[in-house]
Design a protein around this motif. Structure first.
Motif, PDB file in Angstrom:
ATOM      1  N   GLN A 201       0.828  -1.209   0.000  1.00  0.00           N
ATOM      2  CA  GLN A 201       0.000   0.000   0.000  1.00  0.00           C
ATOM      3  C   GLN A 201       0.865   1.263   0.000  1.00  0.00           C
ATOM      4  OE1 GLN A 201      -2.281  -1.002   3.499  1.00  0.00           O
ATOM      5  NE2 GLN A 201      -4.117  -1.521   2.298  1.00  0.00           N
ATOM      6  N   CYS A 202       1.966   1.221   0.751  1.00  0.00           N
ATOM      7  CA  CYS A 202       2.881   2.372   0.752  1.00  0.00           C
ATOM      8  C   CYS A 202       3.470   2.594  -0.638  1.00  0.00           C
ATOM      9  CB  CYS A 202       4.009   2.155   1.763  1.00  0.00           C
ATOM     10  SG  CYS A 202       3.501   2.345   3.483  1.00  0.00           S
ATOM     11  N   PHE A 203       3.816   1.479  -1.306  1.00  0.00           N
ATOM     12  CA  PHE A 203       4.398   1.611  -2.641  1.00  0.00           C
ATOM     13  C   PHE A 203       3.367   2.129  -3.636  1.00  0.00           C
ATOM     14  CE2 PHE A 203       4.886  -0.226  -6.867  1.00  0.00           C
ATOM     15  CZ  PHE A 203       6.116   0.298  -7.219  1.00  0.00           C
ATOM     16  N   TRP A 204       2.183   1.514  -3.660  1.00  0.00           N
ATOM     17  CA  TRP A 204       1.197   1.816  -4.695  1.00  0.00           C
ATOM     18  C   TRP A 204       0.517   3.168  -4.471  1.00  0.00           C
ATOM     19  CZ3 TRP A 204       0.686   0.454  -9.370  1.00  0.00           C
ATOM     20  CH2 TRP A 204      -0.508   0.634 -10.062  1.00  0.00           C
ATOM     21  N   LYS A 205       0.321   3.565  -3.205  1.00  0.00           N
ATOM     22  CA  LYS A 205      -0.405   4.796  -2.921  1.00  0.00           C
ATOM     23  C   LYS A 205       0.495   6.009  -2.718  1.00  0.00           C
ATOM     24  CE  LYS A 205      -4.497   2.859  -2.911  1.00  0.00           C
ATOM     25  NZ  LYS A 205      -5.512   3.177  -3.958  1.00  0.00           N
ATOM     26  N   ILE A 206       1.775   5.759  -2.390  1.00  0.00           N
ATOM     27  CA  ILE A 206       2.663   6.886  -2.094  1.00  0.00           C
ATOM     28  C   ILE A 206       3.837   6.952  -3.058  1.00  0.00           C
ATOM     29  CG2 ILE A 206       4.182   7.909  -0.357  1.00  0.00           C
ATOM     30  CD1 ILE A 206       2.341   6.715   1.771  1.00  0.00           C
ATOM     31  N   ARG A 207       4.616   5.870  -3.137  1.00  0.00           N
ATOM     32  CA  ARG A 207       5.819   5.912  -3.965  1.00  0.00           C
ATOM     33  C   ARG A 207       5.508   6.052  -5.448  1.00  0.00           C
ATOM     34  NH1 ARG A 207      10.154   1.468  -1.592  1.00  0.00           N
ATOM     35  NH2 ARG A 207      10.476   2.454   0.458  1.00  0.00           N
ATOM     36  N   PHE A 208       4.650   5.173  -5.950  1.00  0.00           N
ATOM     37  CA  PHE A 208       4.426   5.158  -7.399  1.00  0.00           C
ATOM     38  C   PHE A 208       3.820   6.459  -7.919  1.00  0.00           C
ATOM     39  CE2 PHE A 208       2.413   3.911 -11.393  1.00  0.00           C
ATOM     40  CZ  PHE A 208       3.500   3.337 -12.024  1.00  0.00           C
ATOM     41  N   PRO A 209       2.824   7.059  -7.240  1.00  0.00           N
ATOM     42  CA  PRO A 209       2.318   8.355  -7.735  1.00  0.00           C
ATOM     43  C   PRO A 209       3.398   9.431  -7.820  1.00  0.00           C
ATOM     44  CG  PRO A 209       0.763   7.408  -6.181  1.00  0.00           C
ATOM     45  CD  PRO A 209       1.987   6.552  -6.123  1.00  0.00           C
ATOM     46  N   HIS A 210       4.369   9.398  -6.886  1.00  0.00           N
ATOM     47  CA  HIS A 210       5.430  10.404  -6.913  1.00  0.00           C
ATOM     48  C   HIS A 210       6.405  10.181  -8.068  1.00  0.00           C
ATOM     49  CE1 HIS A 210       4.164  11.768  -2.909  1.00  0.00           C
ATOM     50  NE2 HIS A 210       4.922  12.819  -3.130  1.00  0.00           N
ATOM     51  N   ILE A 211       6.623   8.930  -8.460  1.00  0.00           N
ATOM     52  CA  ILE A 211       7.583   8.664  -9.534  1.00  0.00           C
ATOM     53  C   ILE A 211       6.881   8.496 -10.893  1.00  0.00           C
ATOM     54  CG2 ILE A 211       9.119   7.533  -7.891  1.00  0.00           C
ATOM     55  CD1 ILE A 211       8.369   4.857  -9.271  1.00  0.00           C
ATOM     56  N   ARG A 212       5.576   8.777 -10.958  1.00  0.00           N
ATOM     57  CA  ARG A 212       4.836   8.576 -12.204  1.00  0.00           C
ATOM     58  C   ARG A 212       5.456   9.321 -13.396  1.00  0.00           C
ATOM     59  NH1 ARG A 212      -0.209   6.758 -13.501  1.00  0.00           N
ATOM     60  NH2 ARG A 212      -0.785   6.588 -11.307  1.00  0.00           N
ATOM     61  N   PRO A 213       5.862  10.605 -13.271  1.00  0.00           N
ATOM     62  CA  PRO A 213       6.475  11.274 -14.434  1.00  0.00           C
ATOM     63  C   PRO A 213       7.730  10.558 -14.927  1.00  0.00           C
ATOM     64  CG  PRO A 213       5.851  12.877 -12.774  1.00  0.00           C
ATOM     65  CD  PRO A 213       5.687  11.527 -12.134  1.00  0.00           C
ATOM     66  N   VAL A 214       8.559  10.093 -13.998  1.00  0.00           N
ATOM     67  CA  VAL A 214       9.761   9.356 -14.395  1.00  0.00           C
ATOM     68  C   VAL A 214       9.379   8.009 -14.998  1.00  0.00           C
ATOM     69  CG1 VAL A 214      11.915   8.330 -13.559  1.00  0.00           C
ATOM     70  CG2 VAL A 214      11.122  10.508 -12.630  1.00  0.00           C
ATOM     71  N   TRP A 215       8.351   7.371 -14.438  1.00  0.00           N
ATOM     72  CA  TRP A 215       7.884   6.089 -14.973  1.00  0.00           C
ATOM     73  C   TRP A 215       7.395   6.237 -16.413  1.00  0.00           C
ATOM     74  CZ3 TRP A 215       8.219   1.129 -13.827  1.00  0.00           C
ATOM     75  CH2 TRP A 215       7.327   0.232 -14.419  1.00  0.00           C
ATOM     76  N   ILE A 216       6.685   7.331 -16.699  1.00  0.00           N
ATOM     77  CA  ILE A 216       6.223   7.577 -18.064  1.00  0.00           C
ATOM     78  C   ILE A 216       7.410   7.725 -19.014  1.00  0.00           C
ATOM     79  CG2 ILE A 216       5.004   9.226 -19.552  1.00  0.00           C
ATOM     80  CD1 ILE A 216       3.165   9.838 -17.194  1.00  0.00           C
ATOM     81  N   THR A 217       8.411   8.493 -18.580  1.00  0.00           N
ATOM     82  CA  THR A 217       9.587   8.708 -19.420  1.00  0.00           C
ATOM     83  C   THR A 217      10.329   7.409 -19.687  1.00  0.00           C
ATOM     84  OG1 THR A 217       9.835  10.946 -18.538  1.00  0.00           O
ATOM     85  CG2 THR A 217      11.744   9.978 -19.632  1.00  0.00           C
ATOM     86  N   THR A 218      10.554   6.617 -18.644  1.00  0.00           N
ATOM     87  CA  THR A 218      11.272   5.359 -18.827  1.00  0.00           C
ATOM     88  C   THR A 218      10.464   4.372 -19.660  1.00  0.00           C
ATOM     89  OG1 THR A 218      10.418   4.614 -16.671  1.00  0.00           O
ATOM     90  CG2 THR A 218      12.636   5.536 -16.721  1.00  0.00           C
ATOM     91  N   THR A 219       9.143   4.392 -19.521  1.00  0.00           N
ATOM     92  CA  THR A 219       8.302   3.509 -20.339  1.00  0.00           C
ATOM     93  C   THR A 219       8.418   3.871 -21.814  1.00  0.00           C
ATOM     94  OG1 THR A 219       6.722   3.244 -18.525  1.00  0.00           O
ATOM     95  CG2 THR A 219       5.952   2.673 -20.723  1.00  0.00           C
ATOM     96  N   ILE A 220       8.409   5.163 -22.111  1.00  0.00           N
ATOM     97  CA  ILE A 220       8.557   5.608 -23.501  1.00  0.00           C
ATOM     98  C   ILE A 220       9.931   5.231 -24.035  1.00  0.00           C
ATOM     99  CG2 ILE A 220       8.739   7.656 -24.966  1.00  0.00           C
ATOM    100  CD1 ILE A 220       6.547   8.912 -23.217  1.00  0.00           C
ATOM    101  N   MET A 221      10.974   5.449 -23.228  1.00  0.00           N
ATOM    102  CA  MET A 221      12.325   5.096 -23.655  1.00  0.00           C
ATOM    103  C   MET A 221      12.446   3.602 -23.942  1.00  0.00           C
ATOM    104  SD  MET A 221      14.529   7.409 -20.964  1.00  0.00           S
ATOM    105  CE  MET A 221      16.064   6.525 -21.319  1.00  0.00           C
ATOM    106  N   ALA A 222      11.993   2.786 -22.991  1.00  0.00           N
ATOM    107  CA  ALA A 222      12.116   1.337 -23.154  1.00  0.00           C
ATOM    108  C   ALA A 222      11.299   0.838 -24.337  1.00  0.00           C
ATOM    109  CB  ALA A 222      11.686   0.636 -21.867  1.00  0.00           C
ATOM    110  N   THR A 223      10.097   1.396 -24.524  1.00  0.00           N
ATOM    111  CA  THR A 223       9.237   0.957 -25.617  1.00  0.00           C
ATOM    112  C   THR A 223       9.830   1.301 -26.975  1.00  0.00           C
ATOM    113  OG1 THR A 223       7.260   1.200 -24.243  1.00  0.00           O
ATOM    114  CG2 THR A 223       6.933   1.153 -26.619  1.00  0.00           C
ATOM    115  N   THR A 224      10.260   2.536 -27.143  1.00  0.00           N
ATOM    116  CA  THR A 224      10.809   2.945 -28.435  1.00  0.00           C
ATOM    117  C   THR A 224      12.133   2.246 -28.725  1.00  0.00           C
ATOM    118  OG1 THR A 224      11.775   4.908 -27.360  1.00  0.00           O
ATOM    119  CG2 THR A 224       9.649   5.174 -28.459  1.00  0.00           C
ATOM    120  N   TYR A 225      12.968   2.036 -27.708  1.00  0.00           N
ATOM    121  CA  TYR A 225      14.217   1.302 -27.925  1.00  0.00           C
ATOM    122  C   TYR A 225      13.938  -0.134 -28.352  1.00  0.00           C
ATOM    123  CZ  TYR A 225      16.882   5.098 -25.735  1.00  0.00           C
ATOM    124  OH  TYR A 225      17.457   6.309 -25.434  1.00  0.00           O
ATOM    125  N   ALA A 226      12.941  -0.768 -27.720  1.00  0.00           N
ATOM    126  CA  ALA A 226      12.625  -2.154 -28.070  1.00  0.00           C
ATOM    127  C   ALA A 226      12.037  -2.247 -29.476  1.00  0.00           C
ATOM    128  CB  ALA A 226      11.657  -2.743 -27.052  1.00  0.00           C
TER     129      ALA A 226
END
Length: 292
Positions: A201-226
């Protein structure tokens, strides 16, 4: 609003980067788009064929759609290893107090190793004769029946060529996500734990929302590289056996430089660009939908 002098300074500083980007990225894309309307072998005069290359690509080339399906599998394996594995390892690094810097360097090493060296390494790991690391480990735990030539088996070759690419950039995304996790306010997690929240719950409700912008960027990077992945699969199997590990990118390369059909290869390259743009659009749409 920025003062006129400040806007001019910004433009002057951005201009060299924009020129390099335009000359190195946009210009080749435009040239490929133009060439995709022609039939050309690199020597004889170009022959205008209009949309025939795209018609053949989308409606008359079963090999292309086979490579497209292979690319989808390749993408899934890479995303699971790079993003899922990177997030898991980054979360574990937060709990380590000693040797953390050494581990970060070790995880990052594959990203700076030569692609050829990585291909040679995994050829040895997957080798059946002499027995490589994978088959040796299977034999050691009594699973000899699962041992096989991983790069020659039609059922395993695609995943086998996808794993090295996922492993190669695992450390890079681990470091990026680890840096993002460090920015999460610890007092919020402490307050949540005091209220009875568990680790998930700490990860999903607190950590992940805070890192969402970075997660979006890394998802785009990983997807386009693949989606543009080429070097490791090409070096490991050259798309074989048959077309079992052929990707859209390796098929484009062979069409251009083996079959010397540059017009058709340009149409495939335009498809790859559109594919990447559509993937980025879908990622933004899905993540914005989750946010709303």
């Amino acid at each position: 609003m920025l003062p006129h002098r400040s806007r001019t300074s910004v433009i002057l500083f951005l201009l060299p980067a924009l020129l390099l980007f335009g000359g190195g990225v946009l210009l080749p894309i435009v040239q490929s788009l133009g060439l995709s309307f022609f039939r050309w072998d690199g020597i004889s005069p170009m022959s205008f064929v209009g949309l025939d290359n795209y018609r053949q690509l989308l409606l008359g080339d079963p090999v292309f759609w086979s490579t497209f399906a292979n690319q989808a599998v390749y993408l899934v394996v890479c995303l699971v290893l790079q993003l899922g594995g990177g997030l898991a390892v980054a979360s574990l690094l937060l709990t380590i107090t000693r040797g953390r810097e050494v581990l970060k360097v070790l995880y990052l090493l594959p990203a700076v190793i030569s692609t050829t060296a990585i291909a040679l390494l995994f050829q040895r790991i997957y080798s059946a004769e002499p027995m490589g690391l994978v088959n040796t480990l299977l034999s050691a735990v009594g699973l000899d029946g699962l041992a096989r030539p991983w790069l020659s088996d039609l059922h395993t070759v695609l995943v086998a060529v996808s794993v090295p690419e996922g492993w190669r950039f695992l450390g890079l995304y681990t470091i990026i996500l680890y840096a993002a996790l460090l920015s999460v306010p610890r007092e919020l997690e402490e307050a949540a734990r005091l209220d009875g929240a568990n680790a998930w719950q700490c990860f999903w409700k607190i950590r992940f929302p805070h890192i969402r912008p970075v997660w979006i960027t890394t998802t785009i990077m990983a997807t386009t590289y693949a989606l543009r992945g080429f070097d490791v699969p090409y070096l490991l199997t050259n798309g074989g056996p048959g077309h079992a590990s052929e990707l859209v990118t390796t098929y484009m390369y062979k069409t251009a430089f083996t079959s010397t059909n540059y017009g058709y290869a340009s149409a495939i390259s335009v498809f790859i660009v559109v594919e990447c743009l559509v993937a980025v659009g879908l990622i933004f749409a899905l993540l914005r939908r989750k946010e709303s």
